[in-house]
Design a protein around this motif. Structure first.
Motif, PDB file in Angstrom:
ATOM      1  N   GLY A  66     -27.042  17.859  15.794  1.00  0.00           N
ATOM      2  CA  GLY A  66     -26.419  16.737  16.485  1.00  0.00           C
ATOM      3  C   GLY A  66     -27.448  15.709  16.906  1.00  0.00           C
ATOM      4  N   ARG A  67     -27.011  14.759  17.721  1.00  0.00           N
ATOM      5  CA  ARG A  67     -27.871  13.672  18.210  1.00  0.00           C
ATOM      6  C   ARG A  67     -28.566  12.962  17.051  1.00  0.00           C
ATOM      7  N   ARG A  68     -27.829  12.691  16.002  1.00  0.00           N
ATOM      8  CA  ARG A  68     -28.414  12.015  14.842  1.00  0.00           C
ATOM      9  C   ARG A  68     -28.771  10.572  15.215  1.00  0.00           C
ATOM     10  N   GLY A  69     -29.968  10.184  14.865  1.00  0.00           N
ATOM     11  CA  GLY A  69     -30.467   8.865  15.257  1.00  0.00           C
ATOM     12  C   GLY A  69     -31.492   8.948  16.364  1.00  0.00           C
ATOM     13  N   CYS A  70     -31.522  10.085  17.063  1.00  0.00           N
ATOM     14  CA  CYS A  70     -32.566  10.336  18.061  1.00  0.00           C
ATOM     15  C   CYS A  70     -33.711  11.050  17.360  1.00  0.00           C
ATOM     16  N   ILE A  71     -34.896  10.474  17.365  1.00  0.00           N
ATOM     17  CA  ILE A  71     -36.045  11.048  16.665  1.00  0.00           C
ATOM     18  C   ILE A  71     -36.757  12.036  17.581  1.00  0.00           C
ATOM     19  N   VAL A  72     -36.873  13.269  17.107  1.00  0.00           N
ATOM     20  CA  VAL A  72     -37.511  14.348  17.869  1.00  0.00           C
ATOM     21  C   VAL A  72     -38.492  15.063  16.952  1.00  0.00           C
ATOM     22  N   GLY A  73     -39.718  15.296  17.415  1.00  0.00           N
ATOM     23  CA  GLY A  73     -40.692  15.928  16.529  1.00  0.00           C
ATOM     24  C   GLY A  73     -41.872  16.510  17.260  1.00  0.00           C
ATOM     25  N   GLU A  74     -42.969  16.635  16.541  1.00  0.00           N
ATOM     26  CA  GLU A  74     -44.183  17.264  17.043  1.00  0.00           C
ATOM     27  C   GLU A  74     -45.279  16.221  17.270  1.00  0.00           C
ATOM     28  N   VAL A  75     -46.127  16.504  18.245  1.00  0.00           N
ATOM     29  CA  VAL A  75     -47.276  15.645  18.535  1.00  0.00           C
ATOM     30  C   VAL A  75     -48.504  16.544  18.677  1.00  0.00           C
ATOM     31  N   LYS A  76     -49.560  16.205  17.947  1.00  0.00           N
ATOM     32  CA  LYS A  76     -50.782  17.004  17.967  1.00  0.00           C
ATOM     33  C   LYS A  76     -51.946  16.158  18.480  1.00  0.00           C
ATOM     34  N   PHE A  77     -52.799  16.781  19.267  1.00  0.00           N
ATOM     35  CA  PHE A  77     -53.962  16.098  19.836  1.00  0.00           C
ATOM     36  C   PHE A  77     -55.233  16.851  19.437  1.00  0.00           C
ATOM     37  N   ASP A  78     -56.113  16.177  18.691  1.00  0.00           N
ATOM     38  CA  ASP A  78     -57.388  16.749  18.266  1.00  0.00           C
ATOM     39  C   ASP A  78     -58.529  15.896  18.828  1.00  0.00           C
ATOM     40  N   ASP A  79     -59.146  16.388  19.894  1.00  0.00           N
ATOM     41  CA  ASP A  79     -60.201  15.615  20.565  1.00  0.00           C
ATOM     42  C   ASP A  79     -59.762  14.168  20.784  1.00  0.00           C
ATOM     43  N   CYS A  80     -58.569  14.034  21.257  1.00  0.00           N
ATOM     44  CA  CYS A  80     -57.995  12.708  21.529  1.00  0.00           C
ATOM     45  C   CYS A  80     -58.576  12.207  22.854  1.00  0.00           C
ATOM     46  N   ARG A  81     -59.141  11.013  22.849  1.00  0.00           N
ATOM     47  CA  ARG A  81     -59.842  10.504  24.021  1.00  0.00           C
ATOM     48  C   ARG A  81     -59.196   9.226  24.553  1.00  0.00           C
ATOM     49  N   VAL A  82     -59.054   9.200  25.884  1.00  0.00           N
ATOM     50  CA  VAL A  82     -58.588   7.983  26.560  1.00  0.00           C
ATOM     51  C   VAL A  82     -59.513   7.732  27.740  1.00  0.00           C
ATOM     52  N   SER A  83     -59.672   6.489  28.118  1.00  0.00           N
ATOM     53  CA  SER A  83     -60.577   6.152  29.212  1.00  0.00           C
ATOM     54  C   SER A  83     -60.082   6.751  30.533  1.00  0.00           C
ATOM     55  N   ALA A  84     -60.985   6.859  31.484  1.00  0.00           N
ATOM     56  CA  ALA A  84     -60.705   7.544  32.751  1.00  0.00           C
ATOM     57  C   ALA A  84     -59.508   6.958  33.484  1.00  0.00           C
ATOM     58  N   ASP A  85     -59.275   5.654  33.334  1.00  0.00           N
ATOM     59  CA  ASP A  85     -58.176   5.040  34.079  1.00  0.00           C
ATOM     60  C   ASP A  85     -56.797   5.354  33.501  1.00  0.00           C
ATOM     61  N   HIS A  86     -56.730   6.176  32.442  1.00  0.00           N
ATOM     62  CA  HIS A  86     -55.443   6.602  31.899  1.00  0.00           C
ATOM     63  C   HIS A  86     -54.892   7.833  32.615  1.00  0.00           C
ATOM     64  N   LEU A  87     -55.624   8.314  33.618  1.00  0.00           N
ATOM     65  CA  LEU A  87     -55.148   9.414  34.439  1.00  0.00           C
ATOM     66  C   LEU A  87     -53.991   8.929  35.316  1.00  0.00           C
ATOM     67  N   LEU A  88     -52.969   9.776  35.463  1.00  0.00           N
ATOM     68  CA  LEU A  88     -51.856   9.486  36.374  1.00  0.00           C
ATOM     69  C   LEU A  88     -52.079  10.266  37.667  1.00  0.00           C
ATOM     70  N   GLY A  89     -52.088   9.572  38.789  1.00  0.00           N
ATOM     71  CA  GLY A  89     -52.415  10.218  40.047  1.00  0.00           C
ATOM     72  C   GLY A  89     -53.858  10.670  40.037  1.00  0.00           C
ATOM     73  N   ASP A  90     -54.083  11.874  40.564  1.00  0.00           N
ATOM     74  CA  ASP A  90     -55.419  12.470  40.558  1.00  0.00           C
ATOM     75  C   ASP A  90     -55.434  13.678  39.638  1.00  0.00           C
ATOM     76  N   GLU A  91     -56.609  14.134  39.295  1.00  0.00           N
ATOM     77  CA  GLU A  91     -56.735  15.363  38.509  1.00  0.00           C
ATOM     78  C   GLU A  91     -55.990  16.501  39.225  1.00  0.00           C
ATOM     79  N   GLY A  92     -55.154  17.212  38.484  1.00  0.00           N
ATOM     80  CA  GLY A  92     -54.413  18.331  39.062  1.00  0.00           C
ATOM     81  C   GLY A  92     -53.097  17.952  39.698  1.00  0.00           C
ATOM     82  N   ASP A  93     -52.735  16.668  39.671  1.00  0.00           N
ATOM     83  CA  ASP A  93     -51.461  16.230  40.252  1.00  0.00           C
ATOM     84  C   ASP A  93     -50.285  16.385  39.282  1.00  0.00           C
ATOM     85  N   GLY A  94     -50.549  16.855  38.070  1.00  0.00           N
ATOM     86  CA  GLY A  94     -49.532  16.826  37.026  1.00  0.00           C
ATOM     87  C   GLY A  94     -48.262  17.569  37.358  1.00  0.00           C
ATOM     88  N   PHE A  95     -48.381  18.722  38.030  1.00  0.00           N
ATOM     89  CA  PHE A  95     -47.176  19.493  38.320  1.00  0.00           C
ATOM     90  C   PHE A  95     -46.265  18.743  39.281  1.00  0.00           C
TER      91      PHE A  95
END
Length: 396
Positions: free
Chosen positions: A210-239
């Motif tokens: 079902g839900r045809r037209g909604c794209i759902v798939g996999e995302v892989k990260f291999d040593d994917c790097r983003v600058s420090a300001d891409h953090l949301l909140g503080d380190e460890g705030d994710g939960f």
């Protein structure tokens, strides 16, 4: 529909957004379902953004006529969109689930770069939580989000699956664990990852019943790097960030369930009053009365529970204070949707199983995802019980 918890302004907004979606989404719903036309999806997303409807959750960024926009209105939008096409609604709900932590926890620069385009309908967002060995047990995630002090970057390594908008989203909110120097249990950290950063890839998209037209798939990260300001909140705030996002998502899913349930109910109601069998209308049969009555009261109950949660949020409740009510909204509305589509198919008989005689078979296929996505029915029952049994530590 009594909608006792909605104000006159809320009801006027429902009428407004219903007319908008009938104009923009309804003519494209068949292309989304039959051809999985992503261009049709993008067209309606852009139209919603231009009309300001993707800003309903963010009062400081909203520019429309509502005096106090909020989750109630975003849920009304979800409900009305799902009545027409749940796959499309999944796309915008996921984008808003991405926008939510960006608005609350991102730096001003990130908000300008990623949030504003999502709210304008120019970009799509996604959230990355689920992994092959981790669903609701997010604390057991294997994806690593670690800080490289030499380059002042966050480094992401891991694999996510069942990600709505995978490969088509412009930015991904990624949740992963950050090891601690003291050997204690790793904490969850959240970062924003743009689609064009080196190291991100999309191994495959899934084909769903079902839900045809909604794209759902996999995302892989291999040593994917983003600058420090891409953090949301503080380190460890994710939960904590994730918990707030899930409250939002589960209330929105209450609207999704309501939209699917109402659509199925209306089809069944019309059929019961027009189909003749054994010399009288089908709706005159006592067993059909029972089905209609059960659909009706369940929809009303789901509506009251869903909009209770949204009104609580709009009044300032969130986090643990809203967890039970948001979980109840998700549970009751999505279970109601599955009940209603099943009964609608039964009332229509053979017509309910065919594409040639309406949308019932599509609704049947679409609804099945509702009790799984955003936390299974079993998982949200645990969340509800955890509030009612506060002195027990439940081992899931």
């Amino acid at each position: 529909m009594q909608d006792f918890l909605l104000t006159e302004e809320d009801r006027a907004f429902r009428s407004e957004v219903r007319a908008f979606l009938q104009r923009e989404l309804a003519p494209r719903a068949a292309d989304i379902e039959d051809r999985q036309d992503w261009n049709a999806v993008k067209h309606v997303v852009r139209a919603l953004g231009e009309a300001g409807y993707l800003r309903l959750m963010f009062a400081d960024l909203y520019r429309g006529s509502l005096k106090k926009p909020g989750l109630t209105h975003a849920t009304i939008l979800s409900e009305e969109a799902s009545t027409i096409n749940y796959a499309f609604e999944t796309t915008i709900a996921t984008a808003l689930s991405c926008a939510y932590p960006l608005h609350r926890h991102a730096s001003a620069r990130l908000r300008d770069a990623y949030l504003e385009p999502i709210l304008d309908g120019r970009a799509i967002g996604a959230i990355c939580v689920t992994e092959p060995g981790t669903g609701s047990d997010s604390a057991d995630m294997q994806t690593r989000v670690e800080f490289d002090a030499r380059t002042n970057e966050w480094v992401i390594n891991g694999f996510k699956r069942y990600i709505s908008n995978a490969s088509v989203a412009d930015v991904y909110i990624v949740y992963g664990v950050t090891p601690r120097d003291d050997g204690a249990k790793p904490r969850v950290t959240a970062v924003a990852v743009p689609k064009d950063v080196p190291g991100i890839s999309f191994p495959r998209n899934y084909s769903f019943m079902g839900r045809r037209g909604c794209i759902v798939g996999e995302v892989k990260f291999d040593d994917c790097r983003v600058s420090a300001d891409h953090l949301l909140g503080d380190e460890g705030d994710g939960f904590a960030i994730m918990r707030g996002m899930f409250n939002f998502e589960r209330a929105i899913l209450g609207g999704s369930g309501l939209g699917v349930a109402r659509s199925a109910f209306e089809i069944a109601r019309q059929h019961a009053q027009s189909r003749r069998t054994f010399g009288q209308f089908l709706g005159c049969k006592q067993l059909i009365w029972d089905k209609i009555a059960q659909m009706s009261w369940r929809i009303d109950a789901a509506e009251l529970i869903t909009y209770r949660a949204t009104k609580m949020y709009d009044a300032g409740a969130d986090g643990k204070a809203l967890m039970k009510e948001a979980a109840m909204a998700k549970l009751v509305a999505t279970e109601t949707a599955n009940f209603c589509v099943n009964e609608a198919v039964q009332i229509l008989g053979g017509d309910g199983l065919t594409k040639e005689y309406g949308r019932t078979e599509q609704l049947y296929r679409d609804a099945r995802a509702l009790t799984i996505v955003g936390g299974t029915s079993e998982m949200v029952k645990y969340l509800i019980a955890s509030r009612d049994l506060p002195e027990l530590k439940i081992n899931l």
